[in-house]
Design an enzyme around this catalytic site. Structure first.
Site, PDB file in Angstrom:
ATOM      1  N   ALA A  66      58.922 -21.729 -23.596  1.00 47.54           N
ATOM      2  CA  ALA A  66      58.074 -20.568 -23.370  1.00 47.54           C
ATOM      3  C   ALA A  66      58.837 -19.620 -22.456  1.00 47.54           C
ATOM      4  CB  ALA A  66      56.771 -21.005 -22.719  1.00 47.54           C
ATOM      5  N   GLY A 112      58.640 -25.482 -24.695  1.00 46.41           N
ATOM      6  CA  GLY A 112      57.866 -25.011 -25.849  1.00 46.41           C
ATOM      7  C   GLY A 112      58.682 -24.958 -27.137  1.00 46.41           C
ATOM      8  N   GLU A 115      58.597 -28.398 -28.404  1.00 41.71           N
ATOM      9  CA  GLU A 115      57.213 -28.607 -28.867  1.00 41.71           C
ATOM     10  C   GLU A 115      56.979 -27.946 -30.230  1.00 41.71           C
ATOM     11  OE1 GLU A 115      55.860 -27.256 -24.857  1.00 41.71           O
ATOM     12  OE2 GLU A 115      54.413 -28.884 -25.121  1.00 41.71           O
ATOM     13  N   GLU A 135      59.723 -29.134 -18.247  1.00 42.65           N
ATOM     14  CA  GLU A 135      58.628 -28.469 -17.525  1.00 42.65           C
ATOM     15  C   GLU A 135      58.402 -28.979 -16.102  1.00 42.65           C
ATOM     16  OE1 GLU A 135      58.564 -29.191 -20.733  1.00 42.65           O
ATOM     17  OE2 GLU A 135      57.541 -27.614 -21.860  1.00 42.65           O
TER      18      GLU A 135
HETATM   19  N1  CAA Z   1      62.288 -18.157 -20.434  1.00 43.54           N
HETATM   20  C1  CAA Z   1      62.777 -16.956 -20.093  1.00 43.54           C
HETATM   21  N2  CAA Z   1      64.068 -16.677 -20.072  1.00 43.54           N
HETATM   22  C2  CAA Z   1      64.926 -17.647 -20.431  1.00 43.54           C
HETATM   23  C3  CAA Z   1      64.487 -18.930 -20.799  1.00 43.54           C
HETATM   24  C4  CAA Z   1      63.092 -19.166 -20.799  1.00 43.54           C
HETATM   25  N3  CAA Z   1      62.567 -20.344 -21.175  1.00 43.54           N
HETATM   26  N4  CAA Z   1      65.558 -19.702 -21.081  1.00 43.54           N
HETATM   27  C5  CAA Z   1      66.640 -18.914 -20.896  1.00 43.54           C
HETATM   28  N5  CAA Z   1      66.251 -17.672 -20.520  1.00 43.54           N
HETATM   29  C6  CAA Z   1      67.098 -16.531 -20.213  1.00 43.54           C
HETATM   30  C7  CAA Z   1      67.781 -16.713 -18.854  1.00 43.54           C
HETATM   31  O1  CAA Z   1      66.896 -16.340 -17.820  1.00 43.54           O
HETATM   32  C8  CAA Z   1      68.952 -15.781 -19.029  1.00 43.54           C
HETATM   33  O2  CAA Z   1      68.502 -14.454 -18.846  1.00 43.54           O
HETATM   34  P1  CAA Z   1      69.299 -13.450 -17.838  1.00 43.54           P
HETATM   35  O3  CAA Z   1      70.642 -13.287 -18.501  1.00 43.54           O
HETATM   36  O4  CAA Z   1      68.444 -12.220 -17.879  1.00 43.54           O
HETATM   37  O5  CAA Z   1      69.392 -14.132 -16.520  1.00 43.54           O
HETATM   38  C9  CAA Z   1      69.320 -15.924 -20.507  1.00 43.54           C
HETATM   39  O6  CAA Z   1      68.167 -16.461 -21.146  1.00 43.54           O
HETATM   40  C10 CAA Z   1      70.473 -16.875 -20.744  1.00 43.54           C
HETATM   41  O7  CAA Z   1      70.157 -18.108 -20.114  1.00 43.54           O
HETATM   42  P2  CAA Z   1      71.106 -18.817 -19.035  1.00 43.54           P
HETATM   43  O8  CAA Z   1      71.972 -17.816 -18.343  1.00 43.54           O
HETATM   44  O9  CAA Z   1      70.241 -19.673 -18.160  1.00 43.54           O
HETATM   45  O10 CAA Z   1      72.014 -19.724 -20.000  1.00 43.54           O
HETATM   46  P3  CAA Z   1      72.746 -21.083 -19.627  1.00 43.54           P
HETATM   47  O11 CAA Z   1      73.652 -21.372 -20.775  1.00 43.54           O
HETATM   48  O12 CAA Z   1      73.319 -21.038 -18.262  1.00 43.54           O
HETATM   49  O13 CAA Z   1      71.572 -22.184 -19.600  1.00 43.54           O
HETATM   50  C11 CAA Z   1      69.574 -23.262 -20.414  1.00 43.54           C
HETATM   51  C12 CAA Z   1      70.869 -22.485 -20.775  1.00 43.54           C
HETATM   52  C13 CAA Z   1      69.952 -24.649 -19.876  1.00 43.54           C
HETATM   53  C14 CAA Z   1      68.792 -23.406 -21.701  1.00 43.54           C
HETATM   54  C15 CAA Z   1      68.787 -22.473 -19.337  1.00 43.54           C
HETATM   55  O14 CAA Z   1      68.616 -21.137 -19.777  1.00 43.54           O
HETATM   56  C16 CAA Z   1      67.428 -23.030 -19.050  1.00 43.54           C
HETATM   57  O15 CAA Z   1      67.312 -24.018 -18.331  1.00 43.54           O
HETATM   58  N6  CAA Z   1      66.368 -22.358 -19.562  1.00 43.54           N
HETATM   59  C17 CAA Z   1      64.995 -22.732 -19.285  1.00 43.54           C
HETATM   60  C18 CAA Z   1      64.592 -23.925 -20.100  1.00 43.54           C
HETATM   61  C19 CAA Z   1      63.188 -24.344 -19.728  1.00 43.54           C
HETATM   62  O16 CAA Z   1      62.890 -24.690 -18.594  1.00 43.54           O
HETATM   63  N7  CAA Z   1      62.285 -24.319 -20.722  1.00 43.54           N
HETATM   64  C20 CAA Z   1      60.909 -24.694 -20.549  1.00 43.54           C
HETATM   65  C21 CAA Z   1      60.087 -23.460 -20.308  1.00 43.54           C
HETATM   66  S1  CAA Z   1      58.450 -23.841 -19.776  1.00 43.54           S
HETATM   67  C22 CAA Z   1      57.604 -24.188 -21.201  1.00 43.54           C
HETATM   68  O17 CAA Z   1      58.141 -24.176 -22.285  1.00 43.54           O
HETATM   69  C23 CAA Z   1      56.160 -24.492 -20.987  1.00 43.54           C
HETATM   70  C24 CAA Z   1      55.431 -25.008 -22.175  1.00 43.54           C
HETATM   71  O18 CAA Z   1      55.465 -26.199 -22.465  1.00 43.54           O
HETATM   72  C25 CAA Z   1      54.612 -24.133 -22.967  1.00 43.54           C
END
Ligand code: CAA
Length: 257
Positions: A66, A112, A115, A135
């Site tokens: 998400a 998500g 999921e 999460e």
């Molecule tokens: N939401 C919003 N933005 C996201 C994102 C997310 N889930 N995942 C990545 N992005 C964005 C980053 O913020 C970044 O944006 P900026 O350049 O503006 O800073 C861009 O995408 C590229 O990401 P990274 O620079 O972080 O890329 P990376 O290669 O260093 O890392 C990654 C990749 C490990 C996937 C890392 O981006 C990450 O950990 N992302 C979050 C993953 C996460 O926690 N997902 C769960 C979300 S909560 C959820 O899903 C709740 C639910 O159950 C409904």
């Protein structure tokens, strides 16, 4: 119809839904969820469509979860509505789709995003894919059905290990534990998924729809675990850990829980 964050195309009886927000690793913001709902409804009513493939644009991500940036100011009530919206789309439009839906996981499938893949009837992954439910590292729990569907697929122990550690696993590990149907070279992923759908199309469509429904019925439970998940997801939005977890992600530092 034109979509802002999705590509939608129908070819040889297959509807291709491609999540297309490369700048955020295809994270599902609310607009994307709404568009996903619209495309799934379009595919459902199109008699030419016999099966659906969901994938992510680019080579890096299927869907990285998400959209965490949209979480910042969400109230408990808004979080509940968001979780319910995800549950409706993933359960009623994907899992209960009368036409087979396959996830072609071409990179990160996190939160998500995993999921979303879990709601599909099958999951095929490229060898570079990484899977996880991170999460709890944000002070949350999976909110789009992950606590229920991952447990159904891989069993309680392995589901809890993934959910509680928030660690990512490889596609190969996903295959080993039954989360992934097949692992392929990235270049072969789409061909293989199309081949599987074509094989299904050669069978009785009526029987295929009935079989999907019967298999889905195997997961009916006495307590509504999905409702428990929605309630906890919303409650966590007002905790200190959630504020800390999301702030840490957005400011690119480690959270201090
Ligand atoms: N939401 C919003 N933005 C996201 C994102 C997310 N889930 N995942 C990545 N992005 C964005 C980053 O913020 C970044 O944006 P900026 O350049 O503006 O800073 C861009 O995408 C590229 O990401 P990274 O620079 O972080 O890329 P990376 O290669 O260093 O890392 C990654 C990749 C490990 C996937 C890392 O981006 C990450 O950990 N992302 C979050 C993953 C996460 O926690 N997902 C769960 C979300 S909560 C959820 O899903 C709740 C639910 O159950 C409904």
């Amino acid at each position: 119809m034109e979509y802002q964050h999705l590509l939608y195309q129908v070819d040889k009886h297959i509807a291709y839904i491609t999540i297309n927000r490369a700048s955020a690793l295809n994270a599902l913001n609310q607009q994307t969820l709404t568009e996903l709902e619209a495309t799934l409804l379009e595919a459902k009513k199109d008699h030419d469509v016999k099966g659906i493939i969901i994938t992510g644009a680019g080579e890096k991500a299927f869907v990285a979860g998400a959209d965490i940036k949209e979480f910042v100011d969400l109230s408990e009530a808004e979080a509940k509505l968001l979780s319910q919206k995800g549950h409706y789309i993933f359960t009623e439009l994907i899992e209960q789709s009368p036409k087979p839906v396959i996830a072609a996981i071409n990179g990160f499938a996190l939160g998500g995003g995993l999921e979303l893949a879990l709601a599909c009837h099958m999951r095929f992954a490229s060898a570079n894919a990484k899977l996880g439910l991170p999460e709890v590292s944000l002070g949350l729990l999976p909110g789009y059905g992950g606590t229920q569907r991952l447990t159904q697929l891989v069993g309680r122990g392995r589901a809890l290990q993934m959910i509680l550690t928030a660690d990512l696993i490889s596609a190969e590990e996903g295959l080993r534990i039954g989360l992934i149907n097949e692992v392929l070279d990235a270049a072969d992923l789409m061909n293989r998924v199309e081949e599987v759908l074509e094989r299904i199309f050669s069978r009785s469509g009526t029987a295929v729809t009935a079989a999907i429904d019967a298999v889905n019925a195997s997961n009916e439970q006495t307590r509504d675990g999905y409702q428990v998940e929605i309630n906890h997801f919303a409650e966590l939005f007002v905790t200190r850990d959630f504020k800390e977890g999301v702030d840490a992600f957005l400011t690119k530092r480690k959270p201090n829980f």
